[in-house]
Design a protein around this motif. Structure first.
Motif, mmCIF file in Angstrom:
data_model
loop_
_atom_site.group_PDB
_atom_site.id
_atom_site.type_symbol
_atom_site.label_atom_id
_atom_site.label_comp_id
_atom_site.label_asym_id
_atom_site.label_seq_id
_atom_site.Cartn_x
_atom_site.Cartn_y
_atom_site.Cartn_z
ATOM 1 N N THR A 206 0.816 -1.215 0.000
ATOM 2 C CA THR A 206 0.000 0.000 0.000
ATOM 3 C C THR A 206 0.850 1.265 0.000
ATOM 4 N N ASN A 207 2.155 1.161 0.301
ATOM 5 C CA ASN A 207 3.001 2.342 0.183
ATOM 6 C C ASN A 207 3.216 2.725 -1.275
ATOM 7 N N GLY A 208 2.811 1.872 -2.199
ATOM 8 C CA GLY A 208 2.796 2.205 -3.620
ATOM 9 C C GLY A 208 1.416 2.564 -4.129
ATOM 10 N N LEU A 209 0.463 2.676 -3.190
ATOM 11 C CA LEU A 209 -0.909 3.070 -3.521
ATOM 12 C C LEU A 209 -1.369 4.162 -2.556
ATOM 13 N N ALA A 210 -0.449 5.061 -2.221
ATOM 14 C CA ALA A 210 -0.709 6.035 -1.165
ATOM 15 C C ALA A 210 -1.763 7.065 -1.536
ATOM 16 N N LEU B 257 12.567 -0.053 -8.834
ATOM 17 C CA LEU B 257 12.163 0.128 -10.223
ATOM 18 C C LEU B 257 11.064 -0.854 -10.607
ATOM 19 N N PRO B 258 10.175 -0.458 -11.526
ATOM 20 C CA PRO B 258 9.218 -1.425 -12.081
ATOM 21 C C PRO B 258 9.946 -2.577 -12.758
ATOM 22 N N ARG C 22 7.724 4.755 -4.601
ATOM 23 C CA ARG C 22 7.847 6.038 -5.298
ATOM 24 C C ARG C 22 7.029 6.090 -6.586
ATOM 25 N N HIS C 23 6.144 5.129 -6.743
ATOM 26 C CA HIS C 23 5.326 5.076 -7.957
ATOM 27 C C HIS C 23 3.835 5.186 -7.642
ATOM 28 N N SER C 24 3.505 5.768 -6.483
ATOM 29 C CA SER C 24 2.096 5.909 -6.132
ATOM 30 C C SER C 24 1.328 6.788 -7.104
ATOM 31 N N HIS C 25 2.019 7.711 -7.760
ATOM 32 C CA HIS C 25 1.333 8.577 -8.723
ATOM 33 C C HIS C 25 0.680 7.774 -9.836
ATOM 34 N N ALA C 26 1.192 6.558 -10.069
ATOM 35 C CA ALA C 26 0.601 5.661 -11.069
ATOM 36 C C ALA C 26 0.429 4.268 -10.473
ATOM 37 N N GLY C 27 0.097 4.218 -9.188
ATOM 38 C CA GLY C 27 0.017 2.946 -8.489
ATOM 39 C C GLY C 27 -0.900 1.917 -9.127
#
Length: 297
Positions: A20-24, A238-239, A269-274
């Motif tokens: 969920t830290n990638g879906l903030a 990284l993805p 660091r990718h929550s903007h596009a989670g």
């Protein structure tokens, strides 16, 4: 049914989750529903101000509601404690178990004790944590003693709750490598509740062994796994496909250990596009993972 359609690939014995830290940017309910809809087996739940805030009132009642939601969606869970500013709005990951101020260290211990209670209430597989970075001028013996002393009551609580505490080697921290984890085990007398969080990207970043060998070496203590792509010597999550890791041997090694917990995608660091990366990550992992013996793909 179209007889020419490709048969679905058999499911791997590994169980995949997303952190969920990638879906903030999503509400927790929305994040959990998304992961269930995408077909994930579980979630790495980082306790944070927007996701099951560990410091807000009514934690026990809120934990019960999330537990009900997880059961309804069929999601397993690991509780993670790496929120950046949950304790201090000005210090990333502060205070830590290594802070010179004993009251600050006690605040981190309290957070971890809360995490153990939440994990027990959710039926989580493990509670994840890391050491922190020593303050400038701290000698190593003092730093290690602070870490061991801080974790002792958390391990007692974890043992009582029946939830393993999975410490993560983190680049740049006091406990940065698998060798450091074993040093901590020795300092603490190898307590049964103490386990390991293995981040596959961190293995690529700085361990002397290749990631698949790290998995095999870590197997007896493995309680939680985080996964993402990474490059050698660069601590940047990284993805999949953007780094240097060859994932099929890593996942085959993980499956061979008999690991039963979640393998959680870690892209904070990718929550903007989670939602986008959550959708892409699961097919990648399923394609790279071994299928059950006797299956054909």
């Amino acid at each position: 049914m179209n007889p020419s359609a490709e048969a679905p690939r058999p499911r791997s014995p590994l169980r995949f989750g997303y952190g969920t830290n990638g879906l903030a940017d999503l509400r927790l309910d929305d994040a959990l529903a998304l992961l269930a809809d995408l077909g994930y087996d579980g979630v790495g739940l980082t306790l944070d101000h927007m996701h099951l805030d560990p410091l807000a009132p009514g934690l026990a009642a809120r934990t019960r509601r999330v537990a009900d939601r997880l059961r309804a969606l069929g999601l397993s869970v690991t509780v993670e404690t790496g929120a950046r500013y949950v304790l201090d709005p000005r210090r990333k990951h502060g205070p830590s178990l290594l802070d010179p101020d004993p009251e600050d260290r006690a605040r981190r211990v309290d957070l971890l004790l809360r995490a153990v209670r939440v994990a027990a209430g959710l039926g989580a597989h493990a509670v994840h944590c890391f050491s922190g970075i020593p303050a400038a001028g701290t000698d190593p013996d003092t730093a290690w003693k602070r870490l061991a002393d801080g974790l002792a009551p958390v391990l007692d609580a974890a043992g009582d709750a029946g939830v393993p505490l999975a410490v993560e080697p983190e680049p740049g921290h006091l406990l940065a490598t698998l060798a450091d984890f074993h040093h901590l085990r020795s300092l603490l007398g190898d307590p049964e509740p103490l386990g390991l969080t293995l981040d596959i990207g961190h293995c690529q970043c700085l361990e002397p062994l290749p990631p698949a060998d790290c998995v095999r070496a870590a197997a007896p203590w493995l309680r939680h796994v985080q996964i993402e792509d990474m490059r050698r010597g660069v601590h940047e999550h990284l993805p999949f496909g953007d780094g240097e890791i060859d994932f099929p041997p890593v996942l085959a090694a993980l499956a061979a250990t008999g690991y039963q917990g979640l393998t959680v995608v870690e892209l904070p660091r990718h929550s903007h596009a989670g939602p986008h990366f959550a959708e892409l990550s699961l097919p990648f992992l399923r394609h790279a993972a071994p299928t059950p013996r006797g299956s054909t793909s």
